[in-house]
Write a protein that holds these residues in place. Structure first.
Motif, PDB file in Angstrom:
ATOM      1  N   UNK A   8      47.688  43.853  52.143  1.00  0.00           N
ATOM      2  CA  UNK A   8      48.424  43.555  50.907  1.00  0.00           C
ATOM      3  C   UNK A   8      48.315  44.725  49.945  1.00  0.00           C
ATOM      4  N   UNK A   9      49.114  44.682  48.874  1.00  0.00           N
ATOM      5  CA  UNK A   9      49.082  45.705  47.829  1.00  0.00           C
ATOM      6  C   UNK A   9      48.140  45.243  46.729  1.00  0.00           C
ATOM      7  N   UNK A  10      47.097  46.001  46.480  1.00  0.00           N
ATOM      8  CA  UNK A  10      46.077  45.624  45.504  1.00  0.00           C
ATOM      9  C   UNK A  10      46.639  45.771  44.088  1.00  0.00           C
ATOM     10  N   UNK A  11      46.429  44.754  43.277  1.00  0.00           N
ATOM     11  CA  UNK A  11      46.857  44.744  41.875  1.00  0.00           C
ATOM     12  C   UNK A  11      45.826  45.449  40.994  1.00  0.00           C
ATOM     13  N   UNK A  12      46.202  45.815  39.778  1.00  0.00           N
ATOM     14  CA  UNK A  12      45.245  46.382  38.820  1.00  0.00           C
ATOM     15  C   UNK A  12      44.399  45.297  38.172  1.00  0.00           C
ATOM     16  N   UNK A  13      44.728  44.038  38.409  1.00  0.00           N
ATOM     17  CA  UNK A  13      44.021  42.924  37.780  1.00  0.00           C
ATOM     18  C   UNK A  13      43.156  42.207  38.826  1.00  0.00           C
ATOM     19  N   UNK A  14      41.851  42.177  38.605  1.00  0.00           N
ATOM     20  CA  UNK A  14      40.959  41.610  39.617  1.00  0.00           C
ATOM     21  C   UNK A  14      41.227  40.129  39.849  1.00  0.00           C
ATOM     22  N   UNK A  15      41.674  39.423  38.814  1.00  0.00           N
ATOM     23  CA  UNK A  15      41.942  37.994  38.976  1.00  0.00           C
ATOM     24  C   UNK A  15      43.053  37.762  39.999  1.00  0.00           C
ATOM     25  N   UNK A  16      44.107  38.580  39.956  1.00  0.00           N
ATOM     26  CA  UNK A  16      45.204  38.460  40.921  1.00  0.00           C
ATOM     27  C   UNK A  16      44.713  38.779  42.331  1.00  0.00           C
ATOM     28  N   UNK A  17      43.861  39.782  42.455  1.00  0.00           N
ATOM     29  CA  UNK A  17      43.341  40.137  43.775  1.00  0.00           C
ATOM     30  C   UNK A  17      42.434  39.051  44.334  1.00  0.00           C
ATOM     31  N   UNK A  18      41.639  38.433  43.478  1.00  0.00           N
ATOM     32  CA  UNK A  18      40.799  37.323  43.934  1.00  0.00           C
ATOM     33  C   UNK A  18      41.657  36.182  44.460  1.00  0.00           C
ATOM     34  N   UNK A  19      42.742  35.870  43.764  1.00  0.00           N
ATOM     35  CA  UNK A  19      43.641  34.803  44.218  1.00  0.00           C
ATOM     36  C   UNK A  19      44.284  35.156  45.558  1.00  0.00           C
ATOM     37  N   UNK A  20      44.712  36.410  45.711  1.00  0.00           N
ATOM     38  CA  UNK A  20      45.319  36.837  46.971  1.00  0.00           C
ATOM     39  C   UNK A  20      44.326  36.737  48.116  1.00  0.00           C
ATOM     40  N   UNK A  21      43.121  37.202  47.894  1.00  0.00           N
ATOM     41  CA  UNK A  21      42.104  37.176  48.944  1.00  0.00           C
ATOM     42  C   UNK A  21      41.744  35.745  49.331  1.00  0.00           C
ATOM     43  N   UNK A  22      41.590  34.888  48.357  1.00  0.00           N
ATOM     44  CA  UNK A  22      41.254  33.489  48.652  1.00  0.00           C
ATOM     45  C   UNK A  22      42.379  32.830  49.452  1.00  0.00           C
ATOM     46  N   UNK A  23      43.627  33.153  49.133  1.00  0.00           N
ATOM     47  CA  UNK A  23      44.757  32.641  49.912  1.00  0.00           C
ATOM     48  C   UNK A  23      44.719  33.173  51.341  1.00  0.00           C
ATOM     49  N   UNK A  24      44.453  34.466  51.512  1.00  0.00           N
ATOM     50  CA  UNK A  24      44.368  35.041  52.856  1.00  0.00           C
ATOM     51  C   UNK A  24      43.210  34.432  53.639  1.00  0.00           C
ATOM     52  N   UNK A  25      42.092  34.167  52.967  1.00  0.00           N
ATOM     53  CA  UNK A  25      40.972  33.523  53.637  1.00  0.00           C
ATOM     54  C   UNK A  25      41.350  32.123  54.123  1.00  0.00           C
ATOM     55  N   UNK A  60      27.849  43.062  42.347  1.00  0.00           N
ATOM     56  CA  UNK A  60      28.090  42.108  43.426  1.00  0.00           C
ATOM     57  C   UNK A  60      27.897  40.662  43.002  1.00  0.00           C
ATOM     58  N   UNK A  61      27.259  40.446  41.853  1.00  0.00           N
ATOM     59  CA  UNK A  61      27.157  39.082  41.324  1.00  0.00           C
ATOM     60  C   UNK A  61      28.134  38.862  40.165  1.00  0.00           C
ATOM     61  N   UNK A  62      29.161  39.712  40.064  1.00  0.00           N
ATOM     62  CA  UNK A  62      30.155  39.593  39.010  1.00  0.00           C
ATOM     63  C   UNK A  62      31.176  38.502  39.293  1.00  0.00           C
ATOM     64  N   UNK A  63      32.130  38.291  38.375  1.00  0.00           N
ATOM     65  CA  UNK A  63      33.066  37.172  38.492  1.00  0.00           C
ATOM     66  C   UNK A  63      34.019  37.276  39.684  1.00  0.00           C
ATOM     67  N   UNK A  64      34.421  38.515  40.051  1.00  0.00           N
ATOM     68  CA  UNK A  64      35.329  38.664  41.191  1.00  0.00           C
ATOM     69  C   UNK A  64      34.695  38.127  42.467  1.00  0.00           C
ATOM     70  N   UNK A  65      33.560  38.692  42.817  1.00  0.00           N
ATOM     71  CA  UNK A  65      32.952  38.310  44.085  1.00  0.00           C
ATOM     72  C   UNK A  65      32.400  36.892  44.034  1.00  0.00           C
ATOM     73  N   UNK A  66      31.996  36.430  42.857  1.00  0.00           N
ATOM     74  CA  UNK A  66      31.526  35.045  42.752  1.00  0.00           C
ATOM     75  C   UNK A  66      32.619  34.070  43.172  1.00  0.00           C
TER      76      UNK A  66
END
Length: 264
Positions: A8-25, A60-66
């Protein structure tokens, strides 16, 4: 092993990337994947702002990876990706992580920084100093490499001699003259010369080529993505590795010792 490649194309916003990754998972788990491999630098990217890797870096314990870890708790699928993590000296580490059941099960800090083709990753990133570990997934030994690492055959050979069946390669491979050819040739070579599977997953979008692929131990591309976002599945068969190492015993026939990491 059933492997999924989440391009996928990574966004500049980590929240959008977290949503994309969770969907792919979720989609990968529903598709029966034992392993999901994502691109390099999935936390945030902007081609107009190269310093974003520093400004957006999270521990690694930040909001994205959490959020991503929480989404992995309910199944045994392993997910692999790289994220930028703050470190000393106003730089970041490019950290390859493998997660499973809500935990980080393996970590590798990128060894070879992309100081090539008029780019200078070392201006923002500190290099790692250890050869990556192997991760057990569905009865196979999975090795970790990151993008520019593929241009250094010593790392792939060291991992193969350590017992790797599968080489994984999250990447953000920049477009340019001959660059797609380099990607295909080197991913194929690392698989063939080590009689391992190669699972190479590239970020797509305006700067990077995508072109994720699975190469089998005899150099055959068994799954590919194009330049657009995609979720591609492939089956990795231990019997294919055994056959390759029987007819092409390069690991047994080698005359050189195991490569050593130079930290100078």
């Amino acid at each position: 092993m059933n492997v999924a490649m989440g391009q996928y194309a990574v966004s500049r916003h980590w929240q959008e990337n977290a949503e994309t990754i969770i969907s792919l998972m979720r989609r990968s788990h529903e598709g029966g994947a034992d392993l999901l491999v994502l691109p390099e630098g999935v936390l945030a990217r902007d081609i107009a702002d190269p310093d974003l890797v520093l400004k957006a870096a999270q521990p690694l314990d930040g909001p994205f990876l959490s959020q991503v870890l929480a989404a992995s708790r309910d199944n045994a699928m392993t997910t692999m990706m790289t994220v930028h993590v703050p470190t000393q000296g106003d730089k970041a580490l490019n950290v390859f992580i493998a997660i499973r059941r809500g935990e980080i099960v393996a970590r590798y800090d990128k060894l070879h920084l992309y100081d090539a083709f008029a780019m200078k990753e070392s201006e923002r990133v500190t290099a790692g100093d250890r050869i990556p570990p192997l991760v057990d997934v569905a009865g196979m030994k999975v090795a970790m490499m990151t993008c520019y690492d593929v241009r250094f055959p010593e790392l792939a050979r060291a991992l193969a001699l350590a017992g790797a069946d599968v080489l994984t390669l999250p990447a953000a491979w920049v477009k340019g003259p001959l660059k797609e050819m380099h990607w295909e040739v080197m991913c194929t070579a690392r698989a063939l010369e080590n009689t391992c599977y190669m699972v190479a997953v590239g970020e797509c979008g305006p700067r990077n080529i995508g072109n994720s692929m699975v190469i089998d131990p005899l150099g055959v591309a068994i799954a590919k993505a194009a330049e657009a976002p995609a979720l591609v599945f492939a089956e990795l068969d231990p019997a294919r590795i055994a056959h390759a190492r029987d007819v092409l015993p390069v690991l047994a026939n080698r005359r050189f010792a195991q490569p050593e990491l130079n930290n100078n």
